[in-house]
Design a protein around this motif. Structure first.
Motif, PDB file in Angstrom:
ATOM      1  N   ILE A  72       0.871  -1.191   0.000  1.00 16.96           N
ATOM      2  CA  ILE A  72       0.000   0.000   0.000  1.00 16.96           C
ATOM      3  C   ILE A  72       0.906   1.240   0.000  1.00 16.96           C
ATOM      4  O   ILE A  72       1.846   1.307   0.797  1.00 16.96           O
ATOM      5  CB  ILE A  72      -0.912  -0.003   1.261  1.00 16.96           C
ATOM      6  N   PRO A  73       0.638   2.226  -0.871  1.00 13.98           N
ATOM      7  CA  PRO A  73       1.479   3.433  -0.852  1.00 13.98           C
ATOM      8  C   PRO A  73       1.431   4.105   0.519  1.00 13.98           C
ATOM      9  O   PRO A  73       0.375   4.143   1.164  1.00 13.98           O
ATOM     10  CB  PRO A  73       0.846   4.336  -1.921  1.00 13.98           C
ATOM     11  N   ALA A  74       2.589   4.608   0.949  1.00 11.28           N
ATOM     12  CA  ALA A  74       2.645   5.292   2.243  1.00 11.28           C
ATOM     13  C   ALA A  74       2.936   6.771   2.024  1.00 11.28           C
ATOM     14  O   ALA A  74       3.629   7.146   1.076  1.00 11.28           O
ATOM     15  CB  ALA A  74       3.733   4.668   3.107  1.00 11.28           C
ATOM     16  N   LEU A  75       2.378   7.579   2.916  1.00  9.70           N
ATOM     17  CA  LEU A  75       2.649   9.020   2.918  1.00  9.70           C
ATOM     18  C   LEU A  75       3.355   9.321   4.240  1.00  9.70           C
ATOM     19  O   LEU A  75       2.744   9.207   5.303  1.00  9.70           O
ATOM     20  CB  LEU A  75       1.317   9.790   2.821  1.00  9.70           C
ATOM     21  N   ALA A  76       4.648   9.650   4.163  1.00  7.58           N
ATOM     22  CA  ALA A  76       5.409   9.931   5.386  1.00  7.58           C
ATOM     23  C   ALA A  76       5.322  11.421   5.702  1.00  7.58           C
ATOM     24  O   ALA A  76       5.645  12.260   4.861  1.00  7.58           O
ATOM     25  CB  ALA A  76       6.867   9.519   5.184  1.00  7.58           C
ATOM     26  N   HIS A  77       4.852  11.755   6.909  1.00 11.80           N
ATOM     27  CA  HIS A  77       4.834  13.160   7.314  1.00 11.80           C
ATOM     28  C   HIS A  77       6.268  13.593   7.663  1.00 11.80           C
ATOM     29  O   HIS A  77       7.081  12.776   8.097  1.00 11.80           O
ATOM     30  CB  HIS A  77       3.948  13.361   8.539  1.00 11.80           C
ATOM     31  N   LEU A  78       6.534  14.884   7.490  1.00  6.34           N
ATOM     32  CA  LEU A  78       7.854  15.423   7.845  1.00  6.34           C
ATOM     33  C   LEU A  78       7.658  16.858   8.328  1.00  6.34           C
ATOM     34  O   LEU A  78       7.011  17.658   7.644  1.00  6.34           O
ATOM     35  CB  LEU A  78       8.769  15.399   6.610  1.00  6.34           C
ATOM     36  N   THR A  79       8.173  17.167   9.505  1.00  7.25           N
ATOM     37  CA  THR A  79       8.056  18.540  10.018  1.00  7.25           C
ATOM     38  C   THR A  79       9.439  19.201  10.057  1.00  7.25           C
ATOM     39  O   THR A  79      10.461  18.516  10.081  1.00  7.25           O
ATOM     40  CB  THR A  79       7.445  18.574  11.433  1.00  7.25           C
ATOM     41  N   CYS A  80       9.432  20.538  10.116  1.00  3.75           N
ATOM     42  CA  CYS A  80      10.719  21.255  10.053  1.00  3.75           C
ATOM     43  C   CYS A  80      10.915  22.256  11.182  1.00  3.75           C
ATOM     44  O   CYS A  80      11.964  22.873  11.260  1.00  3.75           O
ATOM     45  CB  CYS A  80      10.824  21.972   8.706  1.00  3.75           C
ATOM     46  N   VAL A  81       9.927  22.416  12.054  1.00  4.12           N
ATOM     47  CA  VAL A  81       9.972  23.509  13.036  1.00  4.12           C
ATOM     48  C   VAL A  81      11.240  23.513  13.888  1.00  4.12           C
ATOM     49  O   VAL A  81      11.773  24.572  14.225  1.00  4.12           O
ATOM     50  CB  VAL A  81       8.685  23.502  13.908  1.00  4.12           C
ATOM     51  N   SER A  82      11.722  22.314  14.226  1.00  3.74           N
ATOM     52  CA  SER A  82      12.912  22.242  15.096  1.00  3.74           C
ATOM     53  C   SER A  82      14.098  21.599  14.377  1.00  3.74           C
ATOM     54  O   SER A  82      15.045  21.145  15.028  1.00  3.74           O
ATOM     55  CB  SER A  82      12.582  21.425  16.348  1.00  3.74           C
ATOM     56  N   SER A  83      14.026  21.535  13.045  1.00  8.12           N
ATOM     57  CA  SER A  83      15.076  20.837  12.297  1.00  8.12           C
ATOM     58  C   SER A  83      16.049  21.816  11.657  1.00  8.12           C
ATOM     59  O   SER A  83      15.674  22.943  11.308  1.00  8.12           O
ATOM     60  CB  SER A  83      14.467  20.000  11.166  1.00  8.12           C
ATOM     61  N   SER A  84      17.279  21.322  11.470  1.00 13.43           N
ATOM     62  CA  SER A  84      18.248  22.101  10.685  1.00 13.43           C
ATOM     63  C   SER A  84      18.120  21.659   9.225  1.00 13.43           C
ATOM     64  O   SER A  84      17.502  20.620   8.932  1.00 13.43           O
ATOM     65  CB  SER A  84      19.669  21.829  11.179  1.00 13.43           C
ATOM     66  N   ARG A  85      18.721  22.413   8.332  1.00  8.01           N
ATOM     67  CA  ARG A  85      18.696  22.025   6.904  1.00  8.01           C
ATOM     68  C   ARG A  85      19.358  20.656   6.730  1.00  8.01           C
ATOM     69  O   ARG A  85      18.933  19.849   5.918  1.00  8.01           O
ATOM     70  CB  ARG A  85      19.431  23.077   6.063  1.00  8.01           C
ATOM     71  N   GLU A  86      20.385  20.402   7.536  1.00  9.60           N
ATOM     72  CA  GLU A  86      21.082  19.123   7.423  1.00  9.60           C
ATOM     73  C   GLU A  86      20.194  17.968   7.908  1.00  9.60           C
ATOM     74  O   GLU A  86      20.155  16.896   7.296  1.00  9.60           O
ATOM     75  CB  GLU A  86      22.377  19.172   8.230  1.00  9.60           C
ATOM     76  N   ASP A  87      19.450  18.188   9.003  1.00  4.50           N
ATOM     77  CA  ASP A  87      18.516  17.152   9.483  1.00  4.50           C
ATOM     78  C   ASP A  87      17.567  16.749   8.357  1.00  4.50           C
ATOM     79  O   ASP A  87      17.294  15.579   8.123  1.00  4.50           O
ATOM     80  CB  ASP A  87      17.635  17.675  10.639  1.00  4.50           C
ATOM     81  N   ILE A  88      17.039  17.764   7.666  1.00  5.52           N
ATOM     82  CA  ILE A  88      16.053  17.487   6.607  1.00  5.52           C
ATOM     83  C   ILE A  88      16.731  16.750   5.447  1.00  5.52           C
ATOM     84  O   ILE A  88      16.174  15.777   4.919  1.00  5.52           O
ATOM     85  CB  ILE A  88      15.376  18.800   6.131  1.00  5.52           C
ATOM     86  N   ARG A  89      17.948  17.179   5.098  1.00  2.00           N
ATOM     87  CA  ARG A  89      18.675  16.479   4.025  1.00  2.00           C
ATOM     88  C   ARG A  89      18.835  14.999   4.367  1.00  2.00           C
ATOM     89  O   ARG A  89      18.582  14.122   3.557  1.00  2.00           O
ATOM     90  CB  ARG A  89      20.059  17.123   3.846  1.00  2.00           C
ATOM     91  N   ASN A  90      19.222  14.725   5.616  1.00  2.00           N
ATOM     92  CA  ASN A  90      19.426  13.333   6.043  1.00  2.00           C
ATOM     93  C   ASN A  90      18.123  12.549   6.028  1.00  2.00           C
ATOM     94  O   ASN A  90      18.078  11.389   5.632  1.00  2.00           O
ATOM     95  CB  ASN A  90      20.028  13.290   7.458  1.00  2.00           C
ATOM     96  N   GLN A  91      17.060  13.210   6.464  1.00  2.00           N
ATOM     97  CA  GLN A  91      15.757  12.531   6.502  1.00  2.00           C
ATOM     98  C   GLN A  91      15.286  12.199   5.077  1.00  2.00           C
ATOM     99  O   GLN A  91      14.773  11.112   4.821  1.00  2.00           O
ATOM    100  CB  GLN A  91      14.746  13.447   7.219  1.00  2.00           C
TER     101      GLN A  91
END
Ligand code: FAD
Length: 288
Positions: A72-91
């Motif tokens: 089944i296709p999955a939709l992964a949520h992702l938040t940025c309020v407390s993340s650095s640009r690098e955290d998001i790149r890694n995620q």
């Protein structure tokens, strides 16, 4: 499969949201929830992300299991309020490695704990969307608020910001819960008038605990219509009756939405396959 393709094929879609367990909680219960929800054959399953990082590590693990074990296709949520640009790149790297191509891009709620950094690298979800867009071929969804986001003083501004968010590269929108369908119809007219044309998925929350829902409505600025309040007052002390009434209310809400041209329904399951299953059962001929 990209969710944008599912939303464009002219058919009704039915999807479900689940949330990962808190750190230290028993993960085996989570796999039972995934199994129970997968048995309802939703078009996709979304998995929330703990903005403060509390449950965020589990999101990718659960979303990829939904795809690999249940197809089944999955939709992964992702938040940025407390993340650095690098955290998001890694995620994003981790998501790609796990075959995840659908992301619900969110700012996340502001942390209550002052010691958690917030809004240092990202201020709004639109910035996260731009980042995701530049780092891969993802299908990107975002949140919208038929009654206006609680932090935004003027609803018109909220819709202007929503338009900008969509223009940054958002393929679809999912609404916050609402209990009065007229609120959604009104919102749909207003966003169309502003030139927002991406598909909108209506988020439905079945209410089985009326006290809990009153609290979360207060926090999110969601109105409880008189008809709903009467039901909650009558049955709040009788959990089985409240459950039955909550299932009936959500069922009726969905039937009314589908009858009025809404094509995409997303159920906030609260990790309760029994309730989600009862609603799907009530709609067996309508959804198929
Ligand atoms: P934004 O779109 O950034 O909006 C936040 C506020 O800023 C709004 O008041 C908006 O009007 C204003 N704004 C937006 N853009 C601008 C701009 N350019 N200039 C000025 N003001 C602007 N939270 C989680 O922690 N994890 C989850 O998994 C999660 N899933 C969700 C799923 C759905 C469908 C919904 C509706 C909400 C979800 N949330 C989740 C909650 C969400 O993170 C909060 O509602 C959060 O407060 C706002 O996130 P957003 O992405 O809508 O923010």
């Amino acid at each position: 499969m990209k969710i944008s393709e599912l939303l464009q094929n002219g058919k009704i879609t039915f999807s479900c949201e689940i949330f990962p367990p808190k750190p230290g909680a028993d993960i085996s219960r989570m796999w039972e929830v995934v199994q129970g929800i997968a048995e309802l054959s939703p078009d996709f399953i979304s998995v929330t992300y703990g903005a403060g990082g509390s449950t965020s590590k589990r999101t990718v693990e659960i979303a990829s299991a939904i795809q690999e074990q249940h197809g089944i296709p999955a939709l992964a949520h992702l938040t940025c309020v407390s993340s650095s640009r690098e955290d998001i790149r890694n995620q994003l790297k981790l998501m790609k490695e796990n075959g995840l191509e659908n992301i619900l891009a969110l700012r996340g709620d502001l942390p209550k704990d002052d010691s958690i950094p917030a809004l240092t690298h990202y201020k709004y979800a639109c910035e996260l969307i731009e980042d995701i867009k530049s780092q891969g071929d993802f299908c990107i969804g975002a949140a919208c608020y038929p009654e206006g986001h609680v932090e935004c003083e003027r609803r018109e501004d909220d819709i202007d910001y929503l338009k900008h968010k969509v223009e940054c590269g958002c393929d679809f929108l999912t609404t916050q819960m609402f209990f009065d369908n007229n609120v959604l119809y009104n919102f749909m007219y207003r966003i169309l008038a502003k030139g927002i044309h991406v598909p909108v998925i209506a988020g439905i929350m079945p209410v089985i605990n009326s006290r809990q829902i009153k609290r979360s409505c207060e926090l999110s600025g969601t109105q409880l219509p008189q008809r709903f309040r009467r039901i909650a007052e009558k049955f709040s002390d009788d959990p089985l009756a409240m459950k039955q009434a909550g299932i009936a209310y959500a069922t009726e809400q969905i039937i009314d939405l589908l009858s009025n041209g809404v094509e995409h329904i997303h159920l906030y399951t609260m990790n309760n396959p029994e309730i989600a299953g009862a609603i799907v059962n009530n709609l067996s001929h309508i959804l198929r």
